[in-house]
Design an enzyme around this catalytic site. Structure first.
Site, PDB file in Angstrom:
ATOM      1  N   LYS A  62      15.680  22.157 -10.495  1.00 21.74           N
ATOM      2  CA  LYS A  62      15.008  20.897 -10.810  1.00 21.74           C
ATOM      3  C   LYS A  62      15.826  19.922 -11.633  1.00 21.74           C
ATOM      4  CE  LYS A  62      10.933  19.971 -10.670  1.00 21.74           C
ATOM      5  NZ  LYS A  62       9.571  19.706 -11.120  1.00 21.74           N
ATOM      6  N   SER A  68      14.561  22.139 -15.675  1.00 19.75           N
ATOM      7  CA  SER A  68      13.339  22.912 -15.887  1.00 19.75           C
ATOM      8  C   SER A  68      13.727  24.255 -16.468  1.00 19.75           C
ATOM      9  CB  SER A  68      12.607  23.100 -14.560  1.00 19.75           C
ATOM     10  OG  SER A  68      11.761  24.230 -14.639  1.00 19.75           O
ATOM     11  N   GLU A 100       9.520   8.790 -16.958  1.00 18.33           N
ATOM     12  CA  GLU A 100       8.117   9.162 -17.166  1.00 18.33           C
ATOM     13  C   GLU A 100       7.642   8.738 -18.556  1.00 18.33           C
ATOM     14  OE1 GLU A 100       9.327  13.239 -15.567  1.00 18.33           O
ATOM     15  OE2 GLU A 100       7.153  13.290 -15.403  1.00 18.33           O
ATOM     16  N   HIS A 135       0.837  -1.229   0.000  1.00 18.89           N
ATOM     17  CA  HIS A 135       0.000   0.000   0.000  1.00 18.89           C
ATOM     18  C   HIS A 135       0.862   1.265   0.000  1.00 18.89           C
ATOM     19  CE1 HIS A 135      -3.244  -2.755   1.418  1.00 18.89           C
ATOM     20  NE2 HIS A 135      -2.255  -3.264   2.144  1.00 18.89           N
TER      21      HIS A 135
END
Ligand code: ARG
Length: 491
Positions: A309, A303, A316, A182
């Protein structure tokens, strides 16, 4: 019957397609006998597949050469014409590879583009190549060969991804990390063990691809349009020449089904689901709240607005490609659904999904292998998180069972009360005093502290397939044998 024609020099200029030369009639060189007028412009556009099926050129030429050699062997085409055809086909392959071949949408697809060019190169003998063959068995063959090649590439990539995972698992066999259920801290595990879980998944993926390859490895060539051929062809010879186990048993089936492409994409989908889970974990692990791993500049992007970043874009995108691949499977499944036997032009729509699924999967696999090799492990952080949140509570309960003989349910209850006490005091289980513990279970002894560290927890899990570092080291060696030895992992 055989013309003694030599291969003529290429006359085609860049940009002038074979279909636009003298062979192209007002209607169509291939079926001009029946047709007086050409197609509407929109008909030509909806009909043409050359924009994407040019990717089949190698398979198309290979199939044509095998077919031609069989026709010669069977005395259906003369050796002279056969030689001219094969030489012409090889030359066309060179032209396509050199980028000098001009594809024409007027010629619809790769098959007719190649054949029209062959006619330009060698003249009338080109017309003999299509004896005892139809574009229906030709395209069924080409796609089958293409998918088989894709399976072979995927097999190499999957094996490489496994190799990367196994190497890292060996190196991280003793690194403690939190195991989750979980996405809540459950029990400590080792990072090596976690990576080996994916080795198993990708191993089953290899099995699925190998299985699909075995099933698809039959040749449709010789089915001709649908009913077979009246010529004395030898389908076993072409099957053998093209690396198939045998010709397909039923000509109608041979030109009708695309189940091998569906199977490939189904296996690709399952594999992509596995990729997406590893990708997702990489994304989570390198997020600031986790900091379990870091990816280098090689596998991250910055970024344009936030200078601090470092984004895991490759992971992804690998995660996202899963949707595309399932979409590709769905697209072809819907094209095939409810089609009457045998060939229908609907089936021309098989290629784009197959190409897209293969491209997406290959990219995803290669990117994953790259990231697995690249990632830097923050073992300290992993251990700290693994040790927090009472992750050794199960070890305490197991100690109560083994040392005090409590039934597990009761041990679970006692441990629950000890955890509640530790929470209220704001300490770890190992920081509770023996006195405190005995308030809840008077029989507890100081021996209990031995099982409350994360190292003891993982070391104790020596059951088969368990996470103990000793097991993981053995599992790494076994995985090398099972998956990386030459010729292994195929089923
Ligand atoms: N371009 C076609 C395809 O991809 C080739 C087969 C055409 N056959 C036919 N009977 N029109 O499916």
């Amino acid at each position: 019957m055989a013309g003694n024609r030599k291969v003529k020099p290429v006359r085609m200029r860049r940009g002038v397609a074979a279909g636009e030369g003298p062979v192209a009639a007002a209607s169509n060189a291939m079926w001009g006998g029946r047709f007086a007028a050409g197609p509407a412009e929109i008909m030509e556009r909806i009909n043409a597949s050359i924009g994407f099926d040019q990717r089949l050129y190698r398979q198309d030429i290979r199939g044509s050469i095998a077919h031609c050699e069989m026709l010669v062997k069977q005395g259906i085409v003369s050796p002279t014409d056969g030689r001219a055809i094969v030489e012409g086909l090889r030359r066309i392959e060179t032209e396509i590879e050199a980028g000098t071949f001009a594809f024409s949408t007027k010629l619809e697809d790769i098959h007719m583009n190649v054949e029209a060019r062959l006619a330009q190169l060698i003249g009338d003998a080109a017309g003999r190549l299509h004896t005892a063959r139809s574009r229906n068995d030709q395209v069924a063959l080409d796609v089958r060969l293409w998918v088989r090649d894709a399976v072979d590439r995927v097999e190499v990539l999957l094996r490489d991804l496994q190799a990367a995972l196994i190497d890292r698992a060996g190196e991280q066999a003793g690194t403690v990390m939190p195991g989750f259920t979980h996405l809540q801290t459950a029990q400590p595990v080792t990072f090596g063990h976690h990576l080996l879980a994916y080795v198993e998944m990708f191993g089953r993926d290899r099995g699925r691809f190998a299985d699909c390859r075995r099933r698809m490895n039959e040749s449709p060539l010789g089915a001709a349009a649908l009913a077979g051929s009246p010529h004395p062809i030898d389908s076993r010879m072409t099957a053998r020449a093209l690396g198939f186990d045998r010709p397909m048993a039923n000509s109608l089936d041979a030109v009708s089904d695309r189940d091998y492409a569906l199977e490939f994409m189904a296996a690709a989908t399952i594999c992509a689901v596995h990729i997406s889970r590893l990708a997702e974990e990489i994304i989570i692990w390198c997020s600031a709240p986790f900091r379990f791993i870091a990816l280098s500049d090689a596998f991250t992007t910055g970024s344009s607005i936030m200078p601090q970043k470092r984004n895991p874009d490759a992971a992804e995108l690998a995660r996202a490609k899963t949707g595309r691949i399932l979409g590709d499977f769905t697209a072809l499944a819907m094209v095939m659904k409810g089609l009457p036997l045998t060939y229908g032009k609907d089936m021309q729509e098989d290629k784009e999904p197959v190409f897209d699924a293969a491209d997406s999967l290959e990219l995803g696999l290669a990117a994953m292998a790259g990231m697995v090799r690249d990632l830097k492990v923050n073992a300290e952080r992993m251990r700290a998180v693994a040790a927090a949140d009472y992750s050794t509570a199960t070890d305490l309960a197991d100690w109560l069972v083994r040392s005090l003989g409590l039934p597990f349910r009761q041990a679970h209850h006692v441990t629950g009360r000890l955890v509640a006490m530790a929470v209220s005091k704001g300490v770890d289980l190992g920081e509770l005093s023996l006195e405190d513990m005995r308030e809840i279970e008077p029989a507890i002894t100081g021996d209990v502290y031995r099982v409350l560290t994360v190292e003891a927890s993982v070391a104790a899990r020596t059951s088969f397939g368990g996470t103990a570092p000793r097991n993981v080291r053995r599992a790494v060696a076994a995985a090398r044998q099972r998956f990386l030895r030459a010729g292994r992992g195929k089923g």
